[in-house]
Design an enzyme around this catalytic site. Structure first.
Site, PDB file in Angstrom:
ATOM      1  N   ARG A 184     124.625   8.293 -33.601  1.00 48.06           N
ATOM      2  CA  ARG A 184     125.910   8.027 -34.245  1.00 48.06           C
ATOM      3  C   ARG A 184     126.544   6.740 -33.744  1.00 48.06           C
ATOM      4  O   ARG A 184     127.129   5.984 -34.516  1.00 48.06           O
ATOM      5  CB  ARG A 184     126.877   9.196 -33.998  1.00 48.06           C
ATOM      6  CG  ARG A 184     128.241   8.968 -34.665  1.00 48.06           C
ATOM      7  CD  ARG A 184     129.118  10.192 -34.606  1.00 48.06           C
ATOM      8  NE  ARG A 184     129.488  10.543 -33.234  1.00 48.06           N
ATOM      9  CZ  ARG A 184     130.305  11.546 -32.930  1.00 48.06           C
ATOM     10  NH1 ARG A 184     130.797  12.313 -33.883  1.00 48.06           N
ATOM     11  NH2 ARG A 184     130.604  11.808 -31.674  1.00 48.06           N
ATOM     12  N   LYS A 223     128.900  24.807 -34.063  1.00 49.81           N
ATOM     13  CA  LYS A 223     128.954  23.431 -33.530  1.00 49.81           C
ATOM     14  C   LYS A 223     127.967  23.316 -32.383  1.00 49.81           C
ATOM     15  O   LYS A 223     128.214  23.775 -31.270  1.00 49.81           O
ATOM     16  CB  LYS A 223     130.362  23.088 -33.059  1.00 49.81           C
ATOM     17  CG  LYS A 223     130.535  21.620 -32.693  1.00 49.81           C
ATOM     18  CD  LYS A 223     131.977  21.306 -32.367  1.00 49.81           C
ATOM     19  CE  LYS A 223     132.140  19.803 -32.110  1.00 49.81           C
ATOM     20  NZ  LYS A 223     131.320  19.307 -31.010  1.00 49.81           N
ATOM     21  N   CYS A 276     141.301   8.659   6.559  1.00 54.91           N
ATOM     22  CA  CYS A 276     140.262   8.549   5.539  1.00 54.91           C
ATOM     23  C   CYS A 276     138.968   9.196   6.018  1.00 54.91           C
ATOM     24  O   CYS A 276     138.490   8.892   7.122  1.00 54.91           O
ATOM     25  CB  CYS A 276     140.027   7.068   5.220  1.00 54.91           C
ATOM     26  SG  CYS A 276     138.644   6.782   4.088  1.00 54.91           S
TER      27      CYS A 276
END
Length: 769
Positions: A154, A133, A428
């Site tokens: 594809r 593959k 933060c």
């Protein structure tokens, strides 16, 4: 994203609100990763992590088919074709393959295929074709009378991208087949890849030229084929191996292996690694052999494809709606390597979620170098027991971002003083706002400063430009960062140099202890995005590391991002003034065009939590304008098919925030479309009617058939249930057709579907009665 583990409900029970919320998030998350992988060639997570997400999505849909929608990534093959190239329909559909991850899964699949074949063709034993593959880009070549007339990716399996001009530059692919007796028409399927040695050599030329090396061979191949200039593709060392046939007229080989011999005789490249075997033990021996030598091959691999060799037997076994029953892909276990954990830092996402990630000493694994790995949340860090400074095991399944497995405990001996426990921040890292759980019981912490947090703003602006939202070319993450937080990567003062002074003197000249003054971002809120002009971004600069002979120097210099650098004559006069770059001009052209995007895309671009393309389409179809959506109450919103209570609550909560309302109003004032145009010529013939389309229609793509149903007031569902009113079956219709027949539902062909769209359901309901 928090995963619901207590909702493993049996089929037939109603999905809980938590499960519905998880499903909506999963659909959007998997779709985002499909776009990143198939269309942008920039994977965000590992293959293994992606496979886990898809597995969970399929499990929910199997247990609760009423949740499955046409937008679900499980209903698609690959990804939608990019709009950068002309769409082209394959003569015969290109399928995906079922993935197998363990010997037990392989044995189950093998036994099922053998048993099914025995039932349909008693006494026949299959022979198995085994091939590696290849980790590359799937391609379909169309030959007519031996001449290459078209090459297409594809795409979604039915429609791909026309890349003929680029593929013609690949030396392995013949423009005309050699030999004689060529078929009138022949679709050849294969995989384009960049050989491992060629990839390393090509990357070295990029480094020598001071350019950024490519991430890995798979991305290199995909990115090369999607170059808009074929001359650039021609510079890339690409190859191809054939792995199958599509439509053909005048060629009827009896087996896959025979087909390969014929194709090789005609000059098409066939893999040297294929094998024909008869038993399961031989399959296992092949798998074991190539797992040991996977890095000694011509190209990267991520597993082995196992196929029934005989074409007649393949036809007997047939396909599901997504995969052939006669072929599967066995994925090798992810590789594991050891490297040093240099640091743990945090990423602040679009919704404020703060996620720790590992900064690693650069290491090569599965064919590419990696330096970062996700750690999900602070609880995962604790569970893995890793310390900053540890040697850690990482696992990678062929993509860019690996997974940290845990520490190598013996390596801690004698180094205890160098190690440091990770402490999750209380504030933060981008704006220093106190962090808090999104809701009670959450392990994920979020920054509540949504409006002003520069990290969240950067992510939201990049999201606005994404394909799933307003699809603005040139508005990716780097451009979003330059607009919202250009000083993010500002290095320490001692690392800064004055590029011009350095070039003049021949030795590095620092910019001084202060360097350049801090920039005020051009965008402090996305509300102003559509008010910008090229002049507004003229002075925006970013920091780039200076390279010498292709090697990083550790010194950084400022560089204009949106405008070119002016050129000066020796007398100090301007030889060539600064001007917007081509990308900048394209950005503003795309921003202007984005104002006319349909309402559903605008809704996605607003970053309302849980509101992805599926819910946005349902909302825009039901209301037609932002004003009506904003005015609708929660109960009314929840009653819309495709929305539900979780999304409805999120919408109402979003519009209760003042700055969100100002954002909508400023976009509207700038000309962003807030109301869909009503096509008076399109009758609402399908009000209250649910239609499922399965298979390929000649006159409609998947999205076009869905739009045709929605614009007439109907519901385009993705799964068949007893509540479905009509099923439209095109070519290669699969399990949905079988389910419709099982339930005794009306099944229409394409001509009848057109009649349904134009005239409504009465005729067909009477016929059914």
């Amino acid at each position: 994203m928090g995963r619901v583990t207590t909702a493993e409900t049996a089929a037939g029970t109603e999905a809980s609100p938590e499960l519905r919320e998880e499903y909506a998030e999963l659909v959007d998350e998997v779709a985002r990763h499909q776009v990143a992988y198939h269309q942008k060639d920039r994977p965000l997570i590992t293959d293994a992590e992606y496979d886990q997400l898809v597995h969970r999505l399929r499990k929910i849909e199997a247990e609760h088919p009423e949740l499955a929608s046409a937008d679900s990534p499980t209903q698609q093959v690959g990804g939608a074709p990019s709009e950068a190239f002309a769409p082209v329909d394959h003569l015969r559909r290109m399928y995906s393959l079922e993935d197998l991850f363990s010997p037990s899964e392989l044995r189950t699949w093998y036994d099922r295929a053998v048993a099914s074949l025995e039932k349909q063709r008693p006494g026949e034993q299959p022979r198995w074709l085994l091939e590696l593959k290849i980790d590359g880009l799937a391609i379909s070549l169309l030959y007519r009378h031996g001449e290459l007339v078209r090459a297409a990716t594809r795409g979604d399996g039915t429609t791909g991208e026309d890349v003929t001009h680029n593929v013609r530059t690949i030396g392995d692919i013949p423009h005309r087949l050699s030999g004689t007796n060529h078929p009138e028409e022949l679709e050849v399927r294969g995989e384009i890849f960049m050989p491992s040695e060629a990839f390393e050599a090509f990357n070295q030329t990029l480094i020598d030229a001071g350019k950024t090396p490519l991430a890995n061979p798979r991305n290199a191949a995909a990115g090369s084929i999607r170059q808009k200039d074929p001359a650039k593709t021609a510079q890339r060392p690409l190859s191809m191996f054939v792995h199958g046939l599509g439509a053909r007229s005048g060629l009827e080989p009896t087996s896959q292996h025979d087909a390969y011999e014929t194709l090789a005789a005609w000059g098409l490249p066939v893999s040297p690694y294929t094998a024909i075997v008869d038993t399961f033990d031989e399959i296992q021996d092949y798998l074991d052999s190539y797992e040991q030598k996977r890095h000694d091959l011509l190209h990267d691999i991520d597993g082995v494809v196992i196929k029934v060799d005989d074409f007649a037997q393949q036809r007997s076994l047939g396909h599901t709606s997504r995969v052939p029953r006669w072929a599967a892909a066995y994925k090798y276990a992810p590789e594991e390597v050891t490297t040093r954990l240099l640091d743990i830092r945090e990423h602040v996402g679009r919704t404020g979620r703060v996620t720790p990630y590992a900064v690693l000493k650069k290491v090569k694994v599965a064919g590419s170098e990696v330096q970062r790995a996700t750690l999900h949340n602070q609880e995962v860090v604790k569970a893995k027991g890793v310390l900053i400074g540890d040697d850690v095991m990482i696992r990678k399944a062929g993509d860019v971002i690996p997974e940290v497995l845990g520490p190598v405990l013996p390596s801690r001996e004698g180094r205890e003083d160098e190690l440091q426990e990770y402490i999750f921040p209380e504030t933060c890292p981008a704006c220093e706002t106190q962090l808090a759980p999104g809701k009670a019981g959450d392990v994920d912490y979020r920054c509540p400063n949504a409006e002003s947090c520069p990290a969240q703003l950067s992510e939201r602006v990049a999201h606005i430009g994404s394909r799933g939202a307003l699809d603005i070319e040139s508005l990716g993450y780097e451009a979003a960062l330059a607009l919202t937080n250009p000083g993010l990567r500002r290095p320490a003062a001692e690392e800064l140099i004055d590029r011009e002074a350095t070039q003049a003197s021949g030795t590095p000249v620092t910019l001084g202890s202060e360097g350049l003054s801090a920039q005020i971002p051009v965008l402090r809120t996305e509300a102003n995005l559509f008010d910008l002009s090229p002049a507004d971004v003229k002075d925006v600069y970013v920091w780039r590391e200076v390279r010498q002979a292709g090697e990083p120097t550790g010194k950084w210099a400022p560089s204009l991002y949106f405008w070119t650098k002016p050129q000066w004559d020796r007398d100090g006069s301007v030889k060539k003034p600064s001007e917007p770059t081509a990308n900048t001009l394209q950005l503003f052209e795309e921003l202007y065009k984005a104002k006319a995007q349909p309402l559903w895309r605008v809704l996605v671009a607003l970053s309302i939590r849980h509101v992805g393309p599926t819910a946005s389409r349902a909302l825009s179809s039901a209301y037609g304008s932002m004003e009506k959506i904003r005015a609708a109450d929660e109960q009314e919103l929840a009653g819309i098919d495709g929305v539900g209570p979780v999304i409805a609550a999120s919408i109402r909560e979003w519009f209760r925030v003042d700055w969100h309302c100002r954002l909508v109003e400023q976009w509207a004032a700038a000309g962003v479309r807030m109301e869909d145009e009503v096509d008076e010529d399109t009758p609402r013939t399908l009000e209250g009617v649910t239609v499922v389309v399965t298979g390929s229609l000649k006159g409609y793509s998947r999205d076009e058939s869905k739009e045709a149903i929605i614009t007439r007031g109907g519901r385009a569902a993705g799964s068949v249930s007893k509540k479905t009113d009509f099923v439209v079956a095109g070519a290669n219709a699969g399990t949905k057709l079988a389910k419709a027949e099982q339930f005794g539902l009306p099944v229409l062909d394409e001509e009848q579907f057109n009649d349904l769209l134009n005239n409504g359901p009465e005729k067909w309901k009477r016929a059914d009665d």
